[in-house]
Scaffold this motif. Structure first.
Motif, PDB file in Angstrom:
ATOM      1  N   VAL A   1       0.840  -1.199   0.000  1.00 45.26           N
ATOM      2  CA  VAL A   1       0.000   0.000   0.000  1.00 45.26           C
ATOM      3  C   VAL A   1       0.879   1.256   0.000  1.00 45.26           C
ATOM      4  CG1 VAL A   1      -1.676   1.327   1.351  1.00 45.26           C
ATOM      5  CG2 VAL A   1      -1.978  -1.133   1.037  1.00 45.26           C
TER       6      VAL A   1
ATOM      7  N   GLY B   1      -0.211   0.600  -3.732  1.00 45.36           N
ATOM      8  CA  GLY B   1      -1.225  -0.437  -3.908  1.00 45.36           C
ATOM      9  C   GLY B   1      -2.567  -0.035  -3.321  1.00 45.36           C
ATOM     10  N   ASP B   2      -3.541  -0.875  -3.528  1.00 49.53           N
ATOM     11  CA  ASP B   2      -4.908  -0.632  -3.075  1.00 49.53           C
ATOM     12  C   ASP B   2      -4.993  -0.768  -1.560  1.00 49.53           C
ATOM     13  OD1 ASP B   2      -7.626  -0.407  -2.730  1.00 49.53           O
ATOM     14  OD2 ASP B   2      -8.138  -2.198  -3.903  1.00 49.53           O
TER      15      ASP B   2
END
Length: 115
Positions: free
Chosen positions: A18, A22-23
């Motif tokens: 993250v 990233g998500d």
């Protein structure tokens, strides 16, 4: 109940993912302070290492590209145009040289012992 005292590598990996863009939905629930700290430390360490690598790559290119060319030069031509002694500095940067430059360097001077 207190937080886990053990750092879970999968949680640290997810947090680092993250931090790298990233998500955030991939974050596992219940990350401990120790896991967050481990992830932050790893992310900053990787970031610093990558920055150092980029700085070394830029230094290598500055040594390699001493003049402009009308046509795209070969690695052999670039190395032919280098000032005497530059190969010592390039040897210290061997690990970040482009593959073609590594091949030409190795052909001329051998692979540095530091690699």
């Amino acid at each position: 109940m207190g937080e886990h005292s053990e750092v879970r590598p999968d949680v640290v990996d997810a947090i680092v993912g993250v931090l790298k863009g990233g998500d955030a939905a991939a974050l596992p629930a219940g990350a401990t302070a120790a896991e967050k700290t481990a992830a932050k430390d790893r992310y900053l360490s990787e970031f610093a290492a990558e920055r150092s690598k980029r700085d070394r790559q830029a230094q290598a290119w500055e040594l390699l590209l001493t003049r402009s060319y009308d046509e795209p030069p070969t690695w052999q031509r670039i190395f032919d145009d280098l000032d005497a002694g530059v190969h010592t500095e390039l040897g210290e940067l061997y690990d970040v040289l482009p593959a073609g430059a590594q091949e030409e360097y190795a052909r001329r001077y051998g692979v540095p012992s530091t690699v």
